[in-house]
Every structure is written in C-alpha cells, then in structure tokens.
Design a protein around this motif. Structure first.
Motif, short mmCIF file in Angstrom:
data_model
loop_
_atom_site.label_atom_id
_atom_site.label_comp_id
_atom_site.label_asym_id
_atom_site.label_seq_id
_atom_site.Cartn_x
_atom_site.Cartn_y
_atom_site.Cartn_z
N GLU A 155 -9.00 2.32 -3.57
CA GLU A 155 -9.56 0.83 -3.61
C GLU A 155 -8.38 0.21 -4.12
OE1 GLU A 155 -12.74 0.91 -6.18
OE2 GLU A 155 -13.98 1.85 -4.30
N LYS A 156 -7.78 0.72 -5.09
CA LYS A 156 -6.49 -0.37 -5.87
C LYS A 156 -5.27 -0.38 -4.87
CE LYS A 156 -3.57 -0.23 -10.08
NZ LYS A 156 -3.44 0.55 -11.33
N SER A 157 -5.02 0.42 -4.23
CA SER A 157 -3.73 0.46 -3.20
C SER A 157 -3.96 -0.22 -1.97
CB SER A 157 -3.37 1.66 -2.85
OG SER A 157 -4.56 2.41 -2.08
N GLY A 158 -5.46 -0.47 -1.74
CA GLY A 158 -5.48 -1.27 -0.50
C GLY A 158 -5.74 -0.32 0.93
N TRP A 159 -5.80 0.89 0.48
CA TRP A 159 -5.56 2.23 1.61
C TRP A 159 -6.77 2.14 2.32
CZ3 TRP A 159 -3.12 4.43 4.90
CH2 TRP A 159 -3.52 5.38 5.33
N GLY A 160 -8.19 2.15 1.68
CA GLY A 160 -9.35 1.86 2.29
C GLY A 160 -9.69 0.73 3.17
N LYS A 161 -9.23 -0.35 2.50
CA LYS A 161 -9.22 -1.75 3.30
C LYS A 161 -8.17 -1.61 4.60
CE LYS A 161 -8.80 -6.81 2.76
NZ LYS A 161 -8.63 -7.76 1.61
N PHE A 162 -7.05 -0.92 4.52
CA PHE A 162 -6.22 -1.03 5.71
C PHE A 162 -7.09 -0.04 6.88
CE2 PHE A 162 -3.21 2.33 7.71
CZ PHE A 162 -2.51 1.14 8.53
N LEU A 163 -7.62 1.11 6.38
CA LEU A 163 -8.16 2.00 7.56
C LEU A 163 -9.29 1.43 7.89
CD1 LEU A 163 -8.15 5.44 5.45
CD2 LEU A 163 -6.63 4.81 7.43
N ALA A 164 -10.52 0.95 7.16
CA ALA A 164 -11.39 -0.04 7.77
C ALA A 164 -11.14 -1.10 8.83
CB ALA A 164 -12.36 -0.50 6.76
N GLY A 165 -10.09 -1.91 8.34
CA GLY A 165 -9.73 -3.03 8.97
C GLY A 165 -9.15 -2.69 10.45
N GLY A 222 -3.20 24.02 7.03
CA GLY A 222 -1.47 23.88 7.15
C GLY A 222 -1.23 25.04 6.16
N ASP A 223 -0.07 25.37 6.48
CA ASP A 223 0.71 26.50 5.40
C ASP A 223 1.94 25.47 5.06
OD1 ASP A 223 1.86 28.54 4.39
OD2 ASP A 223 2.79 29.58 6.26
N VAL A 224 1.52 24.68 4.02
CA VAL A 224 2.58 23.78 3.45
C VAL A 224 2.50 23.97 2.04
CG1 VAL A 224 2.27 22.12 5.29
CG2 VAL A 224 0.62 22.09 3.40
N THR A 225 3.37 23.35 1.30
CA THR A 225 3.50 23.42 -0.23
C THR A 225 2.25 22.68 -0.97
OG1 THR A 225 5.96 23.30 -0.22
CG2 THR A 225 4.70 22.44 -2.26
N GLN A 226 1.81 21.77 -0.68
CA GLN A 226 0.83 21.14 -1.44
C GLN A 226 0.00 20.33 -0.43
OE1 GLN A 226 1.97 18.50 -4.58
NE2 GLN A 226 0.14 18.86 -5.88
N GLU A 227 -1.41 19.97 -0.76
CA GLU A 227 -2.42 19.32 -0.13
C GLU A 227 -3.44 18.76 -1.16
OE1 GLU A 227 -2.55 21.09 4.19
OE2 GLU A 227 -3.27 22.32 2.64
N PHE A 228 -3.61 17.58 -1.37
CA PHE A 228 -4.64 17.11 -2.35
C PHE A 228 -5.17 15.87 -1.83
CE2 PHE A 228 -0.56 15.52 -3.79
CZ PHE A 228 -0.85 14.09 -4.11
N LYS A 229 -6.57 15.63 -2.20
CA LYS A 229 -7.57 14.34 -2.17
C LYS A 229 -6.80 13.41 -2.78
CE LYS A 229 -11.18 16.38 -2.91
NZ LYS A 229 -12.72 16.58 -2.98
N LEU A 230 -6.90 12.07 -2.26
CA LEU A 230 -6.78 10.72 -3.13
C LEU A 230 -8.32 10.37 -3.93
CD1 LEU A 230 -4.93 8.32 -0.79
CD2 LEU A 230 -3.99 9.93 -2.40
N ASP A 231 -8.19 10.06 -5.06
CA ASP A 231 -9.23 9.82 -5.73
C ASP A 231 -9.69 8.32 -5.44
OD1 ASP A 231 -8.05 7.84 -7.46
OD2 ASP A 231 -7.45 9.54 -8.83
N ARG A 232 -10.96 7.95 -5.57
CA ARG A 232 -11.59 6.64 -5.20
C ARG A 232 -11.02 5.55 -5.76
NH1 ARG A 232 -14.06 5.31 -0.91
NH2 ARG A 232 -15.09 7.35 -1.00
N GLU A 233 -10.33 5.70 -6.73
CA GLU A 233 -9.79 4.46 -7.82
C GLU A 233 -8.54 3.99 -6.96
OE1 GLU A 233 -7.85 3.12 -12.03
OE2 GLU A 233 -8.53 5.00 -11.53
N ILE A 234 -7.68 4.88 -6.43
CA ILE A 234 -6.39 4.70 -5.94
C ILE A 234 -6.58 4.11 -4.46
CG2 ILE A 234 -5.61 6.93 -5.00
CD1 ILE A 234 -3.32 4.31 -6.29
N THR A 237 1.06 -1.34 -0.01
CA THR A 237 0.30 0.13 0.06
C THR A 237 1.00 1.29 0.01
OG1 THR A 237 -1.78 -1.16 1.33
CG2 THR A 237 -1.80 1.17 1.14
N LEU A 238 1.84 1.19 0.88
CA LEU A 238 2.67 2.39 0.84
C LEU A 238 3.36 2.55 -0.58
CD1 LEU A 238 4.16 4.07 3.39
CD2 LEU A 238 5.88 2.29 3.07
N ASP A 239 4.12 1.55 -1.10
CA ASP A 239 4.44 1.92 -2.51
C ASP A 239 3.57 2.19 -3.51
OD1 ASP A 239 6.97 1.04 -1.52
OD2 ASP A 239 6.63 -1.22 -2.24
N ALA A 240 2.44 1.64 -3.50
CA ALA A 240 1.21 2.17 -4.40
C ALA A 240 0.97 3.74 -4.22
CB ALA A 240 0.03 1.35 -4.23
#
Length: 213
Positions: free
Chosen positions: A68-78, A54-66, A25-28
C-alpha cells in the motif's frame, strides 16, 4: 501523480501487456527489499521459496504495508483495469491481489518453465546486472542468459511459440495466469537480477469465458 503508460502486445495467442513501474514505487520497493535482505528474522517470516519452483538465492512475499505504502497495489490494479477495458471493452469490479513476491536471482540460478494461480499474473524487473554474460562459443543467435521467456502453444509458420524478454529496470509484463514462462540462468557476474511477480483474481464472469450467460 505519475501516469502509467501501457503497451499491449499480441505476439501469439494470449494478450500480454507491458507497463513502466513508477519511479517512486520502484525506489520504495528496492529500499524495502534491501532492509528485508539484511533482516534475517523478517526474511524468514516472509520466505516464499517453498511455494515456488525457482532454484534461486531468495524468494519472499511483500507485506501488506509496503504494498500500500509504495503504491505497488494501486499500480497493479490500475494497469489490469485498463488492460481488460482495452482488450474486452469491459470494466472489472474486483481486483483481489492474492500474493506478490520478490525473486533474487544470481549467477547460474534459474526458474524452470511454470505457470501461476489466480486469473492475472505478471513479472517485472527492479534490479538488473550490468552484464548477463555471453555464449561460451561464438554464435550468431542471441544470448538468452537472464531473459524471461513467455511460452504458448507450438511453433508454426508465421506463428512463434515463444517471446524472449531482455530485463530492463522498471519494465513490468502482465499476462494470463496460465501462460507458461521461464527464466534462463546467466553467468560472468556476481550482481543481482531482482524481479517482482504477482497473482490476482478479477471478476469471475469476465475471466470465465466458458461460464453461462
């Protein structure tokens, strides 16, 4: 399938849980972020900076595809499911991921004290500089540059009100949405501190401890 090892920390009032983001998931996520950073249109479409403090360079949302594809949502829910079950001896039936986003922080940038919406939140680390710098003066106190600090209540005897976290790649901390936190600026490096956060809702009857029976 990689097993999620968790550790629950009872440092002060609220429970805090730390878990390791699976390497796959980290690599993806990092590969995806690198692509977004190079794509000005996608960066603009996903921009989330005007919704955050935040006063930072960049902040952006992840789209639904990544998510699910990366397993990020599954990791959080679990992890949230396991956390609630261990802490409250209850099983959630709902995990609604409201939003999850990336924070790209560089030298002298910071995130002021704030809290999140939803019920459950968290923050973790995808990329960490080789150094965060050091004190300008010689000091015995630990240098806090680049650290994530969790804040609750006021300091009393045997009861600290803060807990400072030195970022380590793959570490992810879960906490209740209302828990205040901040990220300190760092210096002496041009490298990126890359973190990821989320807000989610769970069953109202589990979160709302003041609700009627």
């Amino acid at each position: 399938m990689e097993k999620n090892e968790i550790k629950i920390l009872k440092l002060f009032g609220p429970s805090v849980m730390v878990a390791k983001i699976p390497n796959s998931t980290l690599d993806a996520l990092n590969n995806y972020i690198d692509v977004v950073v190079e794509d000005k249109k996608k960066s603009s479409d996903l921009d989330y900076g005007n919704q955050l403090v935040g006063d930072v360079t960049q902040e952006f949302k992840l789209d639904r595809e990544i998510i699910e594809k990366s397993g990020w949502g599954k990791f959080l829910a679990g992890c949230v499911n396991k956390w609630v079950e261990v802490e409250l001896k209850k099983k959630i039936t709902k995990f609604e991921l409201m939003t999850t986003w990336i924070v790209r922080q560089f030298e002298n940038e910071y995130n002021p004290t704030h809290w999140h919406s939803g019920h459950i939140s968290g923050a973790g680390f995808l990329k960490v500089p080789s150094t965060f710098g050091k004190h300008y003066q010689e000091k015995t106190k630990t240098y806090q540059g680049g650290q994530l600090q969790l804040i609750n209540g006021t300091r009393h005897f045997l009861s600290p009100s803060t807990f400072s976290i030195t970022p380590k790649v793959g570490d992810f901390y879960f906490f209740p949405n209302y828990l205040m936190h901040t990220v300190f600026p760092f210096k002496n490096t041009k490298e990126e501190r890359r973190s990821i956060s989320f807000n989610a809702k769970i069953d109202d009857n589990i979160y709302n401890i003041y609700g009627g029976r």
